[in-house]
Write a protein that holds these residues in place. Sequence first.
Motif, PDB file in Angstrom:
ATOM      1  N   GLY A  68     -15.756 -60.226 -57.283  1.00 34.03           N
ATOM      2  CA  GLY A  68     -15.602 -59.792 -58.671  1.00 34.03           C
ATOM      3  C   GLY A  68     -16.309 -60.671 -59.677  1.00 34.03           C
ATOM      4  O   GLY A  68     -16.499 -60.300 -60.825  1.00 34.03           O
ATOM      5  N   GLY A  69     -16.718 -61.882 -59.269  1.00 35.75           N
ATOM      6  CA  GLY A  69     -17.370 -62.778 -60.216  1.00 35.75           C
ATOM      7  C   GLY A  69     -17.628 -64.143 -59.622  1.00 35.75           C
ATOM      8  O   GLY A  69     -17.386 -64.386 -58.439  1.00 35.75           O
ATOM      9  N   VAL A  70     -18.114 -65.038 -60.465  1.00 34.36           N
ATOM     10  CA  VAL A  70     -18.472 -66.378 -60.015  1.00 34.36           C
ATOM     11  C   VAL A  70     -18.221 -67.356 -61.161  1.00 34.36           C
ATOM     12  O   VAL A  70     -18.312 -66.991 -62.334  1.00 34.36           O
ATOM     13  CB  VAL A  70     -19.957 -66.421 -59.563  1.00 34.36           C
ATOM     14  N   ILE A 121     -18.117 -65.988 -64.989  1.00 36.23           N
ATOM     15  CA  ILE A 121     -18.934 -64.784 -65.113  1.00 36.23           C
ATOM     16  C   ILE A 121     -18.276 -63.676 -64.306  1.00 36.23           C
ATOM     17  O   ILE A 121     -17.960 -63.861 -63.128  1.00 36.23           O
ATOM     18  CB  ILE A 121     -20.370 -65.035 -64.585  1.00 36.23           C
ATOM     19  N   VAL A 122     -18.023 -62.543 -64.936  1.00 37.33           N
ATOM     20  CA  VAL A 122     -17.532 -61.372 -64.213  1.00 37.33           C
ATOM     21  C   VAL A 122     -18.751 -60.498 -63.895  1.00 37.33           C
ATOM     22  O   VAL A 122     -19.638 -60.322 -64.734  1.00 37.33           O
ATOM     23  CB  VAL A 122     -16.466 -60.601 -65.027  1.00 37.33           C
ATOM     24  N   PHE A 123     -18.829 -60.021 -62.659  1.00 40.73           N
ATOM     25  CA  PHE A 123     -19.936 -59.145 -62.288  1.00 40.73           C
ATOM     26  C   PHE A 123     -19.714 -57.782 -62.926  1.00 40.73           C
ATOM     27  O   PHE A 123     -18.655 -57.186 -62.782  1.00 40.73           O
ATOM     28  CB  PHE A 123     -20.041 -59.001 -60.773  1.00 40.73           C
ATOM     29  N   THR A 124     -20.723 -57.292 -63.645  1.00 41.80           N
ATOM     30  CA  THR A 124     -20.607 -56.005 -64.326  1.00 41.80           C
ATOM     31  C   THR A 124     -21.479 -54.938 -63.682  1.00 41.80           C
ATOM     32  O   THR A 124     -21.310 -53.767 -63.964  1.00 41.80           O
ATOM     33  CB  THR A 124     -21.020 -56.133 -65.807  1.00 41.80           C
ATOM     34  N   ASP A 125     -22.408 -55.342 -62.855  1.00 42.91           N
ATOM     35  CA  ASP A 125     -23.326 -54.379 -62.238  1.00 42.91           C
ATOM     36  C   ASP A 125     -23.584 -54.830 -60.807  1.00 42.91           C
ATOM     37  O   ASP A 125     -24.576 -55.488 -60.520  1.00 42.91           O
ATOM     38  CB  ASP A 125     -24.632 -54.317 -63.042  1.00 42.91           C
ATOM     39  N   VAL A 126     -22.649 -54.503 -59.931  1.00 46.18           N
ATOM     40  CA  VAL A 126     -22.761 -54.857 -58.516  1.00 46.18           C
ATOM     41  C   VAL A 126     -22.550 -53.574 -57.728  1.00 46.18           C
ATOM     42  O   VAL A 126     -21.523 -52.909 -57.894  1.00 46.18           O
ATOM     43  CB  VAL A 126     -21.704 -55.915 -58.115  1.00 46.18           C
TER      44      VAL A 126
END
Length: 147
Positions: A68-70, A121-126
């Motif tokens: 979901g993020g890093v 950072i939240v992933f928004t386009d994975v």
Amino acid sequence: PEERYRSCTAFKEALLDVLRGAGMADVEDEQEVDSRWNPRVDICLGARVHVSGGMAFLNVKTINLSSGGVAVRLDRLPAIGAQVRVEIDAPEGSEVDVLRANGQVIWTRDERGQPGHQVGIVFTDVNDEQRAQIGKIVRDFLMSVGD
């Protein structure tokens, strides 16, 4: 005890009220990730973070990673809400060399005695393939901890 929040939801709403009052935008509901199913691991991988507007951070180290993020440590502080492109060097033996994902900065923190800034950072386009690759790296790391 009487002054404590009665639930996590009540605490979240109070925190969002403070952030709104400071002029910070909410993370949209569809970008929120249920972290119960996205375990985060402390794993030190090389990474590059490219922030919208041309700022780039090279030789970044990831602090933890989930599908979901890093969280990363940067030498300069990007703005909350900044759109970023993240490139993470996969560990040796992985099926891919570099994981790429788009995301958004959702928190920043300075730690006393630590260089730089921690940035969430939240992933928004994975896509599903990228999410599966990140999940496999996390699982492989968790499995190797016991070795």
